[in-house]
Design a protein around this motif. Structure first.
Motif, PDB file in Angstrom:
ATOM      1  N   ARG A  23       0.837  -1.196   0.000  1.00 34.10           N
ATOM      2  CA  ARG A  23       0.000   0.000   0.000  1.00 34.10           C
ATOM      3  C   ARG A  23       0.874   1.249   0.000  1.00 34.10           C
ATOM      4  N   ILE A  24       0.448   2.237  -0.765  1.00 33.44           N
ATOM      5  CA  ILE A  24       1.165   3.510  -0.816  1.00 33.44           C
ATOM      6  C   ILE A  24       0.523   4.505   0.147  1.00 33.44           C
ATOM      7  N   TYR A  25      -0.792   4.620   0.112  1.00 32.13           N
ATOM      8  CA  TYR A  25      -1.501   5.645   0.884  1.00 32.13           C
ATOM      9  C   TYR A  25      -2.270   5.105   2.081  1.00 32.13           C
ATOM     10  N   GLY A  26      -2.679   3.849   2.065  1.00 37.38           N
ATOM     11  CA  GLY A  26      -3.387   3.295   3.210  1.00 37.38           C
ATOM     12  C   GLY A  26      -4.577   2.445   2.828  1.00 37.38           C
ATOM     13  N   TYR A  27      -5.233   1.920   3.838  1.00 41.31           N
ATOM     14  CA  TYR A  27      -6.335   0.976   3.658  1.00 41.31           C
ATOM     15  C   TYR A  27      -7.553   1.607   2.991  1.00 41.31           C
ATOM     16  N   TYR A  28      -8.020   2.724   3.526  1.00 40.90           N
ATOM     17  CA  TYR A  28      -9.255   3.336   3.037  1.00 40.90           C
ATOM     18  C   TYR A  28      -9.004   4.814   2.780  1.00 40.90           C
ATOM     19  N   VAL A  29      -8.491   5.115   1.616  1.00 42.30           N
ATOM     20  CA  VAL A  29      -8.056   6.470   1.280  1.00 42.30           C
ATOM     21  C   VAL A  29      -9.186   7.236   0.598  1.00 42.30           C
ATOM     22  N   CYS A  30      -9.426   8.449   1.111  1.00 40.50           N
ATOM     23  CA  CYS A  30     -10.463   9.318   0.569  1.00 40.50           C
ATOM     24  C   CYS A  30      -9.807  10.520  -0.106  1.00 40.50           C
ATOM     25  N   PRO A  31     -10.095  10.751  -1.385  1.00 39.64           N
ATOM     26  CA  PRO A  31      -9.590  11.971  -2.025  1.00 39.64           C
ATOM     27  C   PRO A  31     -10.280  13.195  -1.421  1.00 39.64           C
ATOM     28  N   PHE A  32      -9.569  14.310  -1.349  1.00 39.46           N
ATOM     29  CA  PHE A  32     -10.125  15.557  -0.841  1.00 39.46           C
ATOM     30  C   PHE A  32     -10.237  16.538  -2.000  1.00 39.46           C
ATOM     31  N   LEU A  33     -11.465  16.902  -2.316  1.00 36.52           N
ATOM     32  CA  LEU A  33     -11.771  17.823  -3.400  1.00 36.52           C
ATOM     33  C   LEU A  33     -11.982  19.210  -2.817  1.00 36.52           C
ATOM     34  N   ALA A  67      -5.683  16.603  -2.071  1.00 32.03           N
ATOM     35  CA  ALA A  67      -5.043  15.765  -1.056  1.00 32.03           C
ATOM     36  C   ALA A  67      -5.801  14.444  -0.964  1.00 32.03           C
ATOM     37  N   ARG A  68      -5.249  13.548  -0.171  1.00 36.27           N
ATOM     38  CA  ARG A  68      -5.937  12.287   0.115  1.00 36.27           C
ATOM     39  C   ARG A  68      -5.650  11.888   1.557  1.00 36.27           C
ATOM     40  N   CYS A  69      -6.657  11.286   2.190  1.00 34.01           N
ATOM     41  CA  CYS A  69      -6.569  10.929   3.611  1.00 34.01           C
ATOM     42  C   CYS A  69      -6.947   9.466   3.797  1.00 34.01           C
ATOM     43  N   ASP A  70      -6.230   8.805   4.676  1.00 30.98           N
ATOM     44  CA  ASP A  70      -6.598   7.466   5.117  1.00 30.98           C
ATOM     45  C   ASP A  70      -7.274   7.651   6.465  1.00 30.98           C
ATOM     46  N   LEU A  71      -8.582   7.490   6.501  1.00 31.70           N
ATOM     47  CA  LEU A  71      -9.378   7.791   7.692  1.00 31.70           C
ATOM     48  C   LEU A  71      -9.925   6.529   8.348  1.00 31.70           C
ATOM     49  N   LYS A  72     -10.088   6.633   9.675  1.00 31.75           N
ATOM     50  CA  LYS A  72     -10.691   5.535  10.437  1.00 31.75           C
ATOM     51  C   LYS A  72     -11.471   6.141  11.588  1.00 31.75           C
ATOM     52  N   ALA A  73     -12.677   5.671  11.788  1.00 36.80           N
ATOM     53  CA  ALA A  73     -13.480   6.105  12.932  1.00 36.80           C
ATOM     54  C   ALA A  73     -13.351   5.055  14.025  1.00 36.80           C
ATOM     55  N   ASP A  74     -12.739   5.445  15.143  1.00 39.10           N
ATOM     56  CA  ASP A  74     -12.656   4.576  16.310  1.00 39.10           C
ATOM     57  C   ASP A  74     -13.849   4.931  17.187  1.00 39.10           C
ATOM     58  N   ARG A  75     -14.923   4.192  17.020  1.00 38.41           N
ATOM     59  CA  ARG A  75     -16.171   4.523  17.711  1.00 38.41           C
ATOM     60  C   ARG A  75     -16.094   4.229  19.209  1.00 38.41           C
ATOM     61  N   THR A  76     -15.282   3.272  19.600  1.00 40.34           N
ATOM     62  CA  THR A  76     -15.129   2.969  21.022  1.00 40.34           C
ATOM     63  C   THR A  76     -14.511   4.148  21.768  1.00 40.34           C
ATOM     64  N   CYS A  77     -13.452   4.732  21.180  1.00 37.15           N
ATOM     65  CA  CYS A  77     -12.772   5.881  21.803  1.00 37.15           C
ATOM     66  C   CYS A  77     -13.358   7.212  21.356  1.00 37.15           C
ATOM     67  N   LYS A  78     -14.318   7.154  20.408  1.00 38.34           N
ATOM     68  CA  LYS A  78     -14.985   8.352  19.866  1.00 38.34           C
ATOM     69  C   LYS A  78     -13.984   9.324  19.216  1.00 38.34           C
ATOM     70  N   VAL A  79     -13.092   8.751  18.380  1.00 38.12           N
ATOM     71  CA  VAL A  79     -12.050   9.539  17.735  1.00 38.12           C
ATOM     72  C   VAL A  79     -12.045   9.259  16.237  1.00 38.12           C
ATOM     73  N   LEU A  80     -11.942  10.332  15.447  1.00 45.07           N
ATOM     74  CA  LEU A  80     -11.694  10.216  14.016  1.00 45.07           C
ATOM     75  C   LEU A  80     -10.179  10.220  13.844  1.00 45.07           C
ATOM     76  N   ILE A  81      -9.636   9.151  13.313  1.00 45.57           N
ATOM     77  CA  ILE A  81      -8.189   9.022  13.169  1.00 45.57           C
ATOM     78  C   ILE A  81      -7.801   9.251  11.711  1.00 45.57           C
ATOM     79  N   VAL A  82      -6.911  10.211  11.505  1.00 48.15           N
ATOM     80  CA  VAL A  82      -6.315  10.435  10.191  1.00 48.15           C
ATOM     81  C   VAL A  82      -5.026   9.614  10.206  1.00 48.15           C
ATOM     82  N   GLN A  83      -5.101   8.425   9.627  1.00 46.39           N
ATOM     83  CA  GLN A  83      -3.966   7.505   9.684  1.00 46.39           C
ATOM     84  C   GLN A  83      -2.836   7.945   8.765  1.00 46.39           C
ATOM     85  N   GLY A  84      -3.182   8.654   7.722  1.00 45.40           N
ATOM     86  CA  GLY A  84      -2.199   9.208   6.793  1.00 45.40           C
ATOM     87  C   GLY A  84      -2.864  10.307   5.995  1.00 45.40           C
ATOM     88  N   VAL A  85      -2.071  11.319   5.639  1.00 45.64           N
ATOM     89  CA  VAL A  85      -2.618  12.425   4.847  1.00 45.64           C
ATOM     90  C   VAL A  85      -1.541  12.913   3.892  1.00 45.64           C
TER      91      VAL A  85
END
Length: 104
Positions: free
Chosen positions: A14-24, A31-49
């Motif tokens: 992988r170059i950018y990450g598991y679930y990469v979202c382009p930013f328009l 840009a592009r972001c690899d995002l993850k929602a940790d619902r247990t800890c209630k945190v939006l994690i930007v794993q890579g940008v």
């Protein structure tokens, strides 16, 4: 922008990450972001940008931080955390940590 869904790519390839979202921004993919929602800890994690070539980090980070706050709210999460993967992490971390007081 060349885009590939990397969730089906083995992790070491992988170059950018598991679930990469382009930013328009406007009509440009900036840009592009690899995002993850940790619902247990209630945190939006930007794993890579990652900033796209020819874009300016300070401007993009500020706009992206606003969108991430909106996403955080929409997902009913309490915080956003930015990991240190990608060429936009420093600028985005600064923008995400800027808080506005209610009513300002």
């Amino acid at each position: 922008m060349k885009y590939k869904i990397e969730m089906y790519t083995p992790p070491p390839k992988r170059i950018y990450g598991y679930y990469v979202c382009p930013f328009l921004l406007g009509d440009t993919l900036v840009a592009r972001c690899d995002l993850k929602a940790d619902r247990t800890c209630k945190v939006l994690i930007v794993q890579g940008v990652f900033l796209e070539p020819g874009q300016h980090a300070r401007r993009i980070a500020s706009e992206l931080a606003c969108e991430l706050r909106e996403m955080q709210s929409w997902l009913e999460l309490d915080n956003t955390e930015v990991n240190k993967r990608g060429n936009l992490t420093v600028a985005l971390s600064k923008s995400v940590n800027v808080r506005t007081r209610p009513g300002t």
